[in-house]
Enzyme design. Structure first.
Site, PDB file in Angstrom:
ATOM      1  N   PRO A  45       0.810  -1.227   0.000  1.00  0.00           N
ATOM      2  CA  PRO A  45       0.000   0.000   0.000  1.00  0.00           C
ATOM      3  C   PRO A  45       0.838   1.269   0.000  1.00  0.00           C
ATOM      4  CG  PRO A  45      -0.092  -1.085   2.162  1.00  0.00           C
ATOM      5  CD  PRO A  45       0.679  -1.990   1.253  1.00  0.00           C
ATOM      6  N   ASP A  46       0.381   2.303  -0.703  1.00  0.00           N
ATOM      7  CA  ASP A  46       1.032   3.611  -0.575  1.00  0.00           C
ATOM      8  C   ASP A  46       0.386   4.331   0.610  1.00  0.00           C
ATOM      9  OD1 ASP A  46      -1.405   4.427  -1.554  1.00  0.00           O
ATOM     10  OD2 ASP A  46      -0.637   5.380  -3.361  1.00  0.00           O
ATOM     11  N   PHE A  47       0.747   5.587   0.826  1.00  0.00           N
ATOM     12  CA  PHE A  47       0.218   6.295   1.986  1.00  0.00           C
ATOM     13  C   PHE A  47      -1.276   6.595   1.829  1.00  0.00           C
ATOM     14  CE2 PHE A  47       4.505   8.083   3.604  1.00  0.00           C
ATOM     15  CZ  PHE A  47       4.637   6.961   4.411  1.00  0.00           C
ATOM     16  N   ARG A  48      -1.792   6.438   0.575  1.00  0.00           N
ATOM     17  CA  ARG A  48      -3.193   6.781   0.350  1.00  0.00           C
ATOM     18  C   ARG A  48      -4.110   5.567   0.336  1.00  0.00           C
ATOM     19  NH1 ARG A  48      -2.840  11.647  -3.222  1.00  0.00           N
ATOM     20  NH2 ARG A  48      -1.047  12.643  -2.291  1.00  0.00           N
ATOM     21  N   ASN A  76      11.299   4.093  -2.512  1.00  0.00           N
ATOM     22  CA  ASN A  76      10.747   2.855  -1.944  1.00  0.00           C
ATOM     23  C   ASN A  76      11.818   2.052  -1.227  1.00  0.00           C
ATOM     24  OD1 ASN A  76       8.401   3.665  -3.058  1.00  0.00           O
ATOM     25  ND2 ASN A  76       8.483   2.276  -4.811  1.00  0.00           N
ATOM     26  N   ASP A 102      11.375  -1.402  -0.828  1.00  0.00           N
ATOM     27  CA  ASP A 102      10.903  -2.776  -0.989  1.00  0.00           C
ATOM     28  C   ASP A 102      11.809  -3.657  -1.842  1.00  0.00           C
ATOM     29  OD1 ASP A 102      10.347  -1.839  -3.613  1.00  0.00           O
ATOM     30  OD2 ASP A 102       8.284  -1.343  -3.075  1.00  0.00           O
ATOM     31  N   HIS A 129      15.603   5.995   0.742  1.00  0.00           N
ATOM     32  CA  HIS A 129      15.100   5.691   2.092  1.00  0.00           C
ATOM     33  C   HIS A 129      15.506   4.318   2.583  1.00  0.00           C
ATOM     34  CE1 HIS A 129      11.834   8.938   1.221  1.00  0.00           C
ATOM     35  NE2 HIS A 129      12.977   9.450   1.591  1.00  0.00           N
ATOM     36  N   CYS A 154      22.156  -3.113  13.294  1.00  0.00           N
ATOM     37  CA  CYS A 154      22.252  -2.793  14.715  1.00  0.00           C
ATOM     38  C   CYS A 154      22.703  -1.337  14.835  1.00  0.00           C
ATOM     39  CB  CYS A 154      23.252  -3.718  15.404  1.00  0.00           C
ATOM     40  SG  CYS A 154      23.528  -3.244  17.119  1.00  0.00           S
ATOM     41  N   CYS A 200      25.940  -7.571  20.150  1.00  0.00           N
ATOM     42  CA  CYS A 200      25.806  -6.707  21.338  1.00  0.00           C
ATOM     43  C   CYS A 200      24.435  -6.768  22.003  1.00  0.00           C
ATOM     44  CB  CYS A 200      26.196  -5.272  20.985  1.00  0.00           C
ATOM     45  SG  CYS A 200      25.051  -4.505  19.870  1.00  0.00           S
ATOM     46  N   THR A 242       4.637   8.783  -7.591  1.00  0.00           N
ATOM     47  CA  THR A 242       4.992   9.532  -6.379  1.00  0.00           C
ATOM     48  C   THR A 242       4.151  10.798  -6.296  1.00  0.00           C
ATOM     49  OG1 THR A 242       6.734  10.742  -5.195  1.00  0.00           O
ATOM     50  CG2 THR A 242       7.034  10.517  -7.565  1.00  0.00           C
ATOM     51  N   SER A 243       3.742  11.118  -5.069  1.00  0.00           N
ATOM     52  CA  SER A 243       2.961  12.340  -4.883  1.00  0.00           C
ATOM     53  C   SER A 243       3.890  13.556  -4.899  1.00  0.00           C
ATOM     54  CB  SER A 243       2.180  12.275  -3.572  1.00  0.00           C
ATOM     55  OG  SER A 243       3.064  12.009  -2.508  1.00  0.00           O
ATOM     56  N   ALA A 250       0.565   2.583 -13.473  1.00  0.00           N
ATOM     57  CA  ALA A 250       1.908   2.493 -14.062  1.00  0.00           C
ATOM     58  C   ALA A 250       2.180   1.095 -14.618  1.00  0.00           C
ATOM     59  CB  ALA A 250       2.962   2.869 -13.025  1.00  0.00           C
TER      60      ALA A 250
HETATM   61  P1  NAD Z   1       2.674   8.528  -1.745  1.00  0.00           P
HETATM   62  O1  NAD Z   1       1.955   7.431  -1.031  1.00  0.00           O
HETATM   63  O2  NAD Z   1       2.693   9.883  -1.136  1.00  0.00           O
HETATM   64  O3  NAD Z   1       2.062   8.700  -3.207  1.00  0.00           O
HETATM   65  C1  NAD Z   1       1.839   7.616  -4.052  1.00  0.00           C
HETATM   66  C2  NAD Z   1       1.479   8.168  -5.424  1.00  0.00           C
HETATM   67  O4  NAD Z   1       1.356   7.061  -6.306  1.00  0.00           O
HETATM   68  C3  NAD Z   1       0.152   8.919  -5.443  1.00  0.00           C
HETATM   69  O5  NAD Z   1       0.340  10.122  -6.166  1.00  0.00           O
HETATM   70  C4  NAD Z   1      -0.809   7.967  -6.165  1.00  0.00           C
HETATM   71  O6  NAD Z   1      -1.780   8.653  -6.922  1.00  0.00           O
HETATM   72  C5  NAD Z   1       0.152   7.211  -7.066  1.00  0.00           C
HETATM   73  N1  NAD Z   1      -0.274   5.859  -7.426  1.00  0.00           N
HETATM   74  C6  NAD Z   1      -0.896   4.928  -6.658  1.00  0.00           C
HETATM   75  N2  NAD Z   1      -1.063   3.792  -7.333  1.00  0.00           N
HETATM   76  C7  NAD Z   1      -0.534   3.993  -8.565  1.00  0.00           C
HETATM   77  C8  NAD Z   1      -0.412   3.168  -9.722  1.00  0.00           C
HETATM   78  N3  NAD Z   1      -0.845   1.904  -9.749  1.00  0.00           N
HETATM   79  N4  NAD Z   1       0.193   3.698 -10.811  1.00  0.00           N
HETATM   80  C9  NAD Z   1       0.649   4.983 -10.805  1.00  0.00           C
HETATM   81  N5  NAD Z   1       0.555   5.804  -9.739  1.00  0.00           N
HETATM   82  C10 NAD Z   1      -0.033   5.305  -8.636  1.00  0.00           C
HETATM   83  O7  NAD Z   1       4.146   7.950  -2.032  1.00  0.00           O
HETATM   84  P2  NAD Z   1       5.574   8.670  -2.207  1.00  0.00           P
HETATM   85  O8  NAD Z   1       5.435   9.871  -3.046  1.00  0.00           O
HETATM   86  O9  NAD Z   1       6.531   7.613  -2.578  1.00  0.00           O
HETATM   87  O10 NAD Z   1       5.969   9.215  -0.768  1.00  0.00           O
HETATM   88  C11 NAD Z   1       5.685   8.516   0.393  1.00  0.00           C
HETATM   89  C12 NAD Z   1       6.865   7.928   1.198  1.00  0.00           C
HETATM   90  O11 NAD Z   1       6.394   6.654   1.643  1.00  0.00           O
HETATM   91  C13 NAD Z   1       8.135   7.639   0.485  1.00  0.00           C
HETATM   92  O12 NAD Z   1       9.099   8.379   1.107  1.00  0.00           O
HETATM   93  C14 NAD Z   1       8.417   6.117   0.705  1.00  0.00           C
HETATM   94  O13 NAD Z   1       9.650   5.947   1.354  1.00  0.00           O
HETATM   95  C15 NAD Z   1       7.371   5.629   1.640  1.00  0.00           C
HETATM   96  N6  NAD Z   1       6.652   4.383   1.246  1.00  0.00           N
HETATM   97  C16 NAD Z   1       7.295   3.394   0.545  1.00  0.00           C
HETATM   98  C17 NAD Z   1       6.608   2.247   0.153  1.00  0.00           C
HETATM   99  C18 NAD Z   1       7.348   1.149  -0.608  1.00  0.00           C
HETATM  100  O14 NAD Z   1       8.541   0.938  -0.401  1.00  0.00           O
HETATM  101  N7  NAD Z   1       6.689   0.433  -1.521  1.00  0.00           N
HETATM  102  C19 NAD Z   1       5.255   2.121   0.458  1.00  0.00           C
HETATM  103  C20 NAD Z   1       4.626   3.160   1.200  1.00  0.00           C
HETATM  104  C21 NAD Z   1       5.335   4.287   1.578  1.00  0.00           C
END
Ligand code: NAD
Length: 247
Positions: free
Chosen positions: A33-36, A102, A104, A119, A127, A152, A190-191, A234
């Site tokens: 999941p993303d942050f949304r 990301n 991951d 990140h 550690c 440790c 990315t947002s 994407a």
């Molecule tokens: P974000 O959650 O702020 O934004 C995600 C963006 O991706 C949104 O604009 C959304 O509309 C878009 N999106 C969602 N699904 C999509 C798809 N299938 N195709 C195209 N676009 C799509 O994420 P961010 O900008 O990366 O910033 C959030 C922070 O969260 C980062 O710093 C990251 O380190 C961390 N994070 C990482 C992961 C991971 O490693 N997979 C997951 C969650 C959060």
């Protein structure tokens, strides 16, 4: 959208030093999941609390409740067609580097070789006291046993950058160097609100480079510095671009 895709293909064909900036959205189709994402990990655990170094130092056991789930999700995820498309572009000699926010490891698993991680990476544990490194697979995380350093005895932390920690200096330096030389940047999922990664498209634009954005929805960049906006998943749009480039 078709005309945006063909515009992108024409630009990419002429590019000499293209880079990509990716965010959580590129891995949503892999099940992370993303942050949304509603009902996702970040609905359950507020990242401001659970992804903060201050919380980790003061209450590592509580933060590990979130980390167990995060590691479980990332260990089970597989690269999707968007990750594979970027690996393809690198193999075709068209993409110089992937700069990712990301954690991951999915770009590397898809075959991308030059990946700059802003990140860190959840597939390593570290550690904080002695610097020893481990793999999550070295421990019985399935039974929620918090891993400790064998040297440790301290609680281990995933090698990801928590709020309050520094971005790795080599990631900052190398991404800046690529951005200053890039003639095109693909901004994928990315947002573009988390800095300093969000400044990369602006650096490319500032010396005349072209910004091509792939997202489900408009962002801060769309309508400001984005030249070509390709709306959609994407995992569908990036492979379309790659397929047209191969024709
Ligand atoms: P974000 O959650 O702020 O934004 C995600 C963006 O991706 C949104 O604009 C959304 O509309 C878009 N999106 C969602 N699904 C999509 C798809 N299938 N195709 C195209 N676009 C799509 O994420 P961010 O900008 O990366 O910033 C959030 C922070 O969260 C980062 O710093 C990251 O380190 C961390 N994070 C990482 C992961 C991971 O490693 N997979 C997951 C969650 C959060």
């Amino acid at each position: 959208m078709l005309s945006a895709i063909s515009d992108a293909v024409s630009v990419i064909k002429k590019s000499k030093s293209m880079i990509a900036l990716t965010g959580a959205g590129i891995s949503v189709e892999s099940g992370i999941p993303d942050f949304r994402s509603a009902g996702g990990l970040w609905d359950k655990y507020d990242p401001a609390i659970y992804a903060s170094i201050h919380s980790f130092r003061n209450m590592p056991e509580r933060v590990w409740e979130m980390i167990f789930e995060l590691i479980d999700i990332t260990e089970r995820a597989k690269p999707n067609s968007a990750h594979l498309a970027l690996a393809n572009l690198e193999e075709m000699g068209l993409l110089k580097a992937v700069i990712t926010q990301n954690i991951d490891n999915l770009h590397q698993e898809a075959g991308s070789k030059n990946v700059i991680e802003y990140h860190g990476n959840a597939k390593h544990l570290v550690c904080l006291t002695c610097g020893a490194q481990y793999s999550p697979l070295d421990f019985d995380l399935e039974h929620k046993e918090i891993p400790h350093c064998e040297a440790c005895g301290k609680v281990l932390k995933p090698s990801v950058v928590f709020f309050g920690e520094m971005i790795p200096p080599d990631a900052l330096y190398n991404s800046q160097r690529y951005a200053e030389e890039a003639d095109v940047v693909l901004v994928v999922g990315t947002s573009a609100v988390v800095y300093p990664a969000a400044s990369i498209p602006g650096v490319v634009k500032s010396h005349g480079g072209i910004v091509i954005e792939f997202n489900l929805e408009r962002t801060e960049l769309t309508g400001s510095i984005t030249d070509i906006f390709i709306q959609g998943k994407a995992g569908q749009t990036l492979p379309q671009v790659v397929n047209l480039l191969k024709e």
